[in-house]
Write an enzyme that holds these catalytic residues in place. Structure first.
Site, PDB file in Angstrom:
ATOM      1  CD  GLU A 142      -2.662  -1.267   2.622  1.00  0.00           C
ATOM      2  OE1 GLU A 142      -3.376  -2.050   3.152  1.00  0.00           O
ATOM      3  OE2 GLU A 142      -2.484  -0.086   3.337  1.00  0.00           O
TER       4      GLU A 142
ATOM      5  CB  CYS B 250       2.194   7.147   3.787  1.00  0.00           C
ATOM      6  SG  CYS B 250       2.487   6.009   5.015  1.00  0.00           S
TER       7      CYS B 250
ATOM      8  CB  CYS C 235       6.112  -5.799   8.806  1.00  0.00           C
ATOM      9  SG  CYS C 235       7.318  -5.207  10.401  1.00  0.00           S
TER      10      CYS C 235
ATOM     11  CB  CYS D  62       3.440  -4.138  16.322  1.00  0.00           C
ATOM     12  SG  CYS D  62       5.093  -3.757  16.344  1.00  0.00           S
TER      13      CYS D  62
ATOM     14  CB  CYS E  59       0.705  -3.425  13.224  1.00  0.00           C
ATOM     15  SG  CYS E  59       1.265  -3.115  11.553  1.00  0.00           S
TER      16      CYS E  59
ATOM     17  CB  CYS F  43       0.492   0.952   7.397  1.00  0.00           C
ATOM     18  SG  CYS F  43       0.941   0.085   8.805  1.00  0.00           S
TER      19      CYS F  43
HETATM   20  N1  SAH Z   1       7.449  -0.392  10.939  1.00  0.00           N
HETATM   21  C1  SAH Z   1       7.573   1.011  11.147  1.00  0.00           C
HETATM   22  C2  SAH Z   1       6.931   1.686   9.870  1.00  0.00           C
HETATM   23  C3  SAH Z   1       5.641   1.277   9.528  1.00  0.00           C
HETATM   24  S1  SAH Z   1       4.463   1.204  10.866  1.00  0.00           S
HETATM   25  C4  SAH Z   1       7.151   1.301  12.716  1.00  0.00           C
HETATM   26  O1  SAH Z   1       6.476   0.504  13.186  1.00  0.00           O
HETATM   27  O2  SAH Z   1       7.238   2.578  12.996  1.00  0.00           O
HETATM   28  C5  SAH Z   1       4.097   3.171  10.784  1.00  0.00           C
HETATM   29  C6  SAH Z   1       3.189   3.604  12.052  1.00  0.00           C
HETATM   30  O3  SAH Z   1       1.891   3.363  11.869  1.00  0.00           O
HETATM   31  C7  SAH Z   1       3.747   2.951  13.276  1.00  0.00           C
HETATM   32  O4  SAH Z   1       3.923   4.246  14.164  1.00  0.00           O
HETATM   33  C8  SAH Z   1       2.651   2.213  13.596  1.00  0.00           C
HETATM   34  O5  SAH Z   1       2.595   1.747  15.113  1.00  0.00           O
HETATM   35  C9  SAH Z   1       1.560   2.687  13.255  1.00  0.00           C
HETATM   36  N2  SAH Z   1       0.107   1.935  13.079  1.00  0.00           N
HETATM   37  C10 SAH Z   1       0.332   0.653  12.870  1.00  0.00           C
HETATM   38  N3  SAH Z   1      -0.945   0.037  13.125  1.00  0.00           N
HETATM   39  C11 SAH Z   1      -1.792   1.028  13.222  1.00  0.00           C
HETATM   40  C12 SAH Z   1      -3.276   0.969  13.599  1.00  0.00           C
HETATM   41  N4  SAH Z   1      -3.929   0.076  13.395  1.00  0.00           N
HETATM   42  N5  SAH Z   1      -3.773   2.370  13.923  1.00  0.00           N
HETATM   43  C13 SAH Z   1      -2.898   3.413  14.153  1.00  0.00           C
HETATM   44  N6  SAH Z   1      -1.499   3.550  13.941  1.00  0.00           N
HETATM   45  C14 SAH Z   1      -1.041   2.304  13.505  1.00  0.00           C
HETATM   46 FE1  SF4 Z   2       5.938  -3.964  11.562  1.00  0.00          FE
HETATM   47 FE2  SF4 Z   2       3.651  -2.863  11.845  1.00  0.00          FE
HETATM   48 FE3  SF4 Z   2       5.159  -3.338  13.897  1.00  0.00          FE
HETATM   49 FE4  SF4 Z   2       5.682  -1.176  12.296  1.00  0.00          FE
HETATM   50  S1  SF4 Z   2       3.887  -1.286  13.427  1.00  0.00           S
HETATM   51  S2  SF4 Z   2       7.103  -2.600  12.878  1.00  0.00           S
HETATM   52  S3  SF4 Z   2       4.928  -2.442  10.327  1.00  0.00           S
HETATM   53  S4  SF4 Z   2       4.353  -4.759  12.750  1.00  0.00           S
END
Ligand code: SAH
Ligand code: SF4
Length: 356
Positions: free
Chosen positions: A90, A103, A110, A114, A117, A332
């Site tokens: 995306e 973005c 990944c 997390c 996510c 994302c």
């Molecule tokens: N992997 C990197 C960059 C991609 S994620 C990182 O984790 O920083 C980019 C941002 O989107 C991160 O701060 C992540 O915590 C946030 N993010 C992921 N899933 C989300 C969600 N469901 N709602 C809001 N923010 C989210």
């Molecule tokens: Fe990976 Fe999502 Fe965690 Fe960023 S927030 S490190 S994209 S699993």
């Protein structure tokens, strides 16, 4: 076939010289790819037909195609892009009043997992190449020619610091070949300490964002599995060193999950933690979900305000991410996941106008 996208002027010049052409043809090629954003060698009318034909035998331009898009009423457009091997990521186009941002993704999937996510749920498929990273910007800019994209945030799918060489190469092309300011290029990391140290040594004037999401190891271990290896104390130390080395401000990101990490005690602990960090700011992001069965809830706006006020009372600068395109699976990984889940083929994903 190889793609010319992702090569700099010097490398393009070497290619044209190797087929007996003058060096200035390399610059013309670079201008066509990065300034005019052509999508095929045939379109480069500044080059003689014979040269175009000879380049076309070995090379193409571009490395992705648009296979779906969702557009929100605020102008945010989320694109699903497919690469040559059929993998999909995306990319989000974000027009604001005073600037236009994009973005972009750094990996397919990944490996970090997390808990909140959508990208994390699919695991790592592969790293993106330099060409695939910069081509997200090139293709979206080509589709949106009236708005110059001035800011790039690597906050799409994937963990950029696990793909550091390609990410840095792509950002360098954005700065050197496309004229974007390094300061407007943001890399967001979940906290891969050895890579933060490497980045500090490179001393590039980019903007670093670190996804923190919790003020204590117990809670962060749960939300960000990487924390079990790289704990908060070590992460804070690496961030301080990064700031001393580069003299650049650093932003901590914090996704607010109702009742999980947005309690008063979390805000106080976070305030105390960040008050000790040099040149930092906090950016809160209310959790986004389009999935009704999601394990987490988005907090009410009154409680996000309370959280921010408590942290700010420790002297920490707190901002809240401007929310865009909420109705279109704005976080994302969500569009890709919902497209996959719905069981439809991703091609073609019809354009959905988000409800007002
Ligand atoms: N992997 C990197 C960059 C991609 S994620 C990182 O984790 O920083 C980019 C941002 O989107 C991160 O701060 C992540 O915590 C946030 N993010 C992921 N899933 C989300 C969600 N469901 N709602 C809001 N923010 C989210
Ligand atoms: Fe990976 Fe999502 Fe965690 Fe960023 S927030 S490190 S994209 S699993």
């Amino acid at each position: 076939m190889q793609t010319l996208t992702g090569l700099d002027t010097a490398a393009l010049t070497n290619i044209v010289k190797s087929i007996g052409q003058p060096a200035y043809r390399g610059k013309q090629l670079a201008d066509s790819i990065y300034t005019q954003r052509v999508r095929s060698i045939d379109e480069i009318t500044t080059l003689p037909v014979a040269l175009r034909q000879s380049l076309s035998e070995t090379y193409t331009i571009g490395s992705c195609t648009v296979i779906g898009k969702q557009e929100a009423v605020d102008g945010t457009i989320k694109y699903l892009l497919s690469f040559n091997d059929g993998e999909v990521v995306e990319t989000v186009f974000l027009p604001y009043e005073n600037r236009t941002s994009i973005c972009i993704s750094s990996q397919v999937g990944c490996p970090m997992g997390c808990s909140f996510c959508a990208t994390g749920t699919e695991g790592l498929v592969r790293n993106l190449t330099t060409a695939e990273i910069i081509d997200q910007l090139l293709i979206v800019q080509a589709l949106q020619p009236e708005k110059r994209i001035s800011h790039v945030v690597m906050m799409g799918m994937g963990e950029p610091l696990l793909n550091l060489p390609n990410v840095i190469e792509a950002l360098t092309l954005m700065a050197n070949e496309m004229g974007l300011s390094w300061r407007h290029l943001t890399v967001s990391t979940v906290g891969v300490i050895p890579a933060i140290e490497k980045l500090a040594q490179m001393d590039l004037p980019l903007t670093l964002a670190v996804s923190l999401h919790a003020p204590t190891d117990d809670l962060r271990d749960e939300l960000v599995p990487l924390n079990r290896k790289h704990n908060i104390a070590r992460l804070m130390q690496a961030c301080s060193e990064y700031v001393y080395q580069t003299n650049r401000r650093l932003t901590f990101e914090y996704v607010l999950l109702a009742g999980v990490n947005d309690r008063d005690e979390d805000a106080h602990a976070l305030g105390k933690l960040l008050a000790k960090q040099p040149l930092c700011a906090l950016n809160t992001i209310p959790y986004n979900s389009t999935d009704v069965e999601a394990a987490y809830k988005r907090p009410q706006s009154a409680s996000t305000r309370r959280f921010r006020d408590i942290v700010a009372s420790y002297g920490v600068t707190v901002t809240q991410r401007q929310e865009r395109g909420q109705k279109i699976a704005a976080a994302c990984g969500q569009l890709k996941r919902s497209a996959l889940r719905s069981g439809h083929s991703l091609i073609p994903l019809q354009m959905l106008k988000a409800d007002a």
